[in-house]
Design a protein around this motif. Structure first.
Motif, PDB file in Angstrom:
ATOM      1  N   LEU A 158       0.819  -1.217   0.000  1.00 29.19           N
ATOM      2  CA  LEU A 158       0.000   0.000   0.000  1.00 29.19           C
ATOM      3  C   LEU A 158       0.854   1.268   0.000  1.00 29.19           C
ATOM      4  CD1 LEU A 158      -2.902  -0.891   2.449  1.00 29.19           C
ATOM      5  CD2 LEU A 158      -3.092  -0.393   0.012  1.00 29.19           C
ATOM      6  N   LEU A 159       2.014   1.200   0.631  1.00 32.46           N
ATOM      7  CA  LEU A 159       2.891   2.367   0.695  1.00 32.46           C
ATOM      8  C   LEU A 159       3.436   2.746  -0.682  1.00 32.46           C
ATOM      9  CD1 LEU A 159       4.400   4.457   2.429  1.00 32.46           C
ATOM     10  CD2 LEU A 159       6.256   2.794   2.624  1.00 32.46           C
ATOM     11  N   LEU A 160       3.830   1.765  -1.468  1.00 37.24           N
ATOM     12  CA  LEU A 160       4.378   2.049  -2.796  1.00 37.24           C
ATOM     13  C   LEU A 160       3.403   2.862  -3.660  1.00 37.24           C
ATOM     14  CD1 LEU A 160       6.216  -1.329  -3.511  1.00 37.24           C
ATOM     15  CD2 LEU A 160       7.277   0.907  -3.164  1.00 37.24           C
ATOM     16  N   PRO A 161       2.129   2.479  -3.747  1.00 43.58           N
ATOM     17  CA  PRO A 161       1.201   3.319  -4.507  1.00 43.58           C
ATOM     18  C   PRO A 161       0.992   4.704  -3.891  1.00 43.58           C
ATOM     19  CG  PRO A 161       0.290   1.127  -4.261  1.00 43.58           C
ATOM     20  CD  PRO A 161       1.510   1.198  -3.382  1.00 43.58           C
ATOM     21  N   MET A 162       1.006   4.785  -2.572  1.00 41.47           N
ATOM     22  CA  MET A 162       0.779   6.072  -1.919  1.00 41.47           C
ATOM     23  C   MET A 162       1.871   7.087  -2.236  1.00 41.47           C
ATOM     24  SD  MET A 162      -0.726   5.464   1.837  1.00 41.47           S
ATOM     25  CE  MET A 162      -1.731   4.047   2.147  1.00 41.47           C
ATOM     26  N   ILE A 163       3.107   6.620  -2.383  1.00 44.46           N
ATOM     27  CA  ILE A 163       4.197   7.564  -2.630  1.00 44.46           C
ATOM     28  C   ILE A 163       4.414   7.828  -4.116  1.00 44.46           C
ATOM     29  CG2 ILE A 163       5.367   7.082  -0.454  1.00 44.46           C
ATOM     30  CD1 ILE A 163       7.381   5.372  -2.006  1.00 44.46           C
ATOM     31  N   GLY A 164       3.519   7.321  -4.961  1.00 47.68           N
ATOM     32  CA  GLY A 164       3.596   7.655  -6.379  1.00 47.68           C
ATOM     33  C   GLY A 164       3.452   6.497  -7.336  1.00 47.68           C
ATOM     34  N   LEU A 209      -6.757   1.446  -3.666  1.00 48.92           N
ATOM     35  CA  LEU A 209      -5.899   1.717  -4.820  1.00 48.92           C
ATOM     36  C   LEU A 209      -6.574   2.607  -5.856  1.00 48.92           C
ATOM     37  CD1 LEU A 209      -3.797  -1.488  -5.524  1.00 48.92           C
ATOM     38  CD2 LEU A 209      -3.003   0.779  -4.940  1.00 48.92           C
ATOM     39  N   PRO A 210      -7.825   2.346  -6.244  1.00 44.86           N
ATOM     40  CA  PRO A 210      -8.465   3.283  -7.174  1.00 44.86           C
ATOM     41  C   PRO A 210      -8.589   4.694  -6.593  1.00 44.86           C
ATOM     42  CG  PRO A 210      -9.655   1.221  -7.163  1.00 44.86           C
ATOM     43  CD  PRO A 210      -8.652   1.151  -6.043  1.00 44.86           C
ATOM     44  N   ALA A 211      -8.848   4.788  -5.295  1.00 40.77           N
ATOM     45  CA  ALA A 211      -8.946   6.110  -4.660  1.00 40.77           C
ATOM     46  C   ALA A 211      -7.604   6.837  -4.711  1.00 40.77           C
ATOM     47  CB  ALA A 211      -9.422   5.972  -3.221  1.00 40.77           C
ATOM     48  N   ILE A 212      -6.526   6.127  -4.413  1.00 38.62           N
ATOM     49  CA  ILE A 212      -5.191   6.722  -4.482  1.00 38.62           C
ATOM     50  C   ILE A 212      -4.889   7.160  -5.910  1.00 38.62           C
ATOM     51  CG2 ILE A 212      -2.716   6.250  -4.253  1.00 38.62           C
ATOM     52  CD1 ILE A 212      -3.485   4.291  -1.960  1.00 38.62           C
ATOM     53  N   LEU A 213      -5.236   6.320  -6.880  1.00 41.31           N
ATOM     54  CA  LEU A 213      -5.002   6.642  -8.287  1.00 41.31           C
ATOM     55  C   LEU A 213      -5.770   7.899  -8.700  1.00 41.31           C
ATOM     56  CD1 LEU A 213      -3.750   5.899 -11.005  1.00 41.31           C
ATOM     57  CD2 LEU A 213      -5.701   4.383 -11.393  1.00 41.31           C
ATOM     58  N   ILE A 214      -7.019   8.007  -8.282  1.00 42.67           N
ATOM     59  CA  ILE A 214      -7.826   9.194  -8.611  1.00 42.67           C
ATOM     60  C   ILE A 214      -7.222  10.448  -7.992  1.00 42.67           C
ATOM     61  CG2 ILE A 214     -10.070  10.299  -8.182  1.00 42.67           C
ATOM     62  CD1 ILE A 214     -11.284   7.441  -8.555  1.00 42.67           C
ATOM     63  N   ILE A 215      -6.787  10.337  -6.755  1.00 40.46           N
ATOM     64  CA  ILE A 215      -6.161  11.484  -6.087  1.00 40.46           C
ATOM     65  C   ILE A 215      -4.890  11.893  -6.812  1.00 40.46           C
ATOM     66  CG2 ILE A 215      -4.975  12.214  -3.968  1.00 40.46           C
ATOM     67  CD1 ILE A 215      -7.086  10.442  -2.458  1.00 40.46           C
ATOM     68  N   HIS A 216      -4.075  10.914  -7.190  1.00 42.79           N
ATOM     69  CA  HIS A 216      -2.844  11.222  -7.916  1.00 42.79           C
ATOM     70  C   HIS A 216      -3.133  11.866  -9.268  1.00 42.79           C
ATOM     71  CE1 HIS A 216      -0.080   8.286  -5.547  1.00 42.79           C
ATOM     72  NE2 HIS A 216      -0.410   9.344  -4.856  1.00 42.79           N
ATOM     73  N   CYS A 217      -4.140  11.377  -9.969  1.00 40.74           N
ATOM     74  CA  CYS A 217      -4.524  11.975 -11.255  1.00 40.74           C
ATOM     75  C   CYS A 217      -4.978  13.414 -11.066  1.00 40.74           C
ATOM     76  CB  CYS A 217      -5.613  11.155 -11.930  1.00 40.74           C
ATOM     77  SG  CYS A 217      -5.044   9.587 -12.586  1.00 40.74           S
ATOM     78  N   ALA A 218      -5.732  13.681 -10.010  1.00 42.31           N
ATOM     79  CA  ALA A 218      -6.193  15.038  -9.723  1.00 42.31           C
ATOM     80  C   ALA A 218      -4.997  15.955  -9.425  1.00 42.31           C
ATOM     81  CB  ALA A 218      -7.165  15.030  -8.554  1.00 42.31           C
TER      82      ALA A 218
END
Length: 87
Positions: free
Chosen positions: A40-46, A71-80
């Motif tokens: 989970l940490l790896l996706p959170m940091i980018g 993961l989809p939530a993290i991806l959406i936040i990163h895209c934003a």
């Protein structure tokens, strides 16, 4: 500077994708696993794209709510964030 950030993110996403694949293989063989915290940490940091693709392609962690929804939530936040910075 922008190129350095892009190379970092590309590398991190590849590493995250590979980590999900390695953990899936180890799960099948009943061997030592990569911790959920790390996955989970790896996706959170980018590495959110790599994590999401790893989850879908390897069919790994799809039954865990924190991965299926997180993961989809993290991806959406990163895209934003990327859209806000670059657009």
């Amino acid at each position: 500077m922008t190129n350095l950030v892009l190379y970092f993110l590309l590398t991190l996403n590849v590493v995250t994708f590979i980590a999900y694949g390695i953990d899936k293989q180890r799960a099948r063989k009943g061997r030592w696993r990569i911790s959920e915290q790390t996955l989970l940490l790896l996706p959170m940091i980018g590495g959110s794209v790599g994590g999401y693709l790893g989850m879908k392609i390897w069919r790994h962690k799809t039954q865990h709510k924190k991965f299926r929804y997180g993961l989809p939530a993290i991806l959406i936040i990163h895209c934003a964030i990327v859209s806000f910075i670059f657009l």
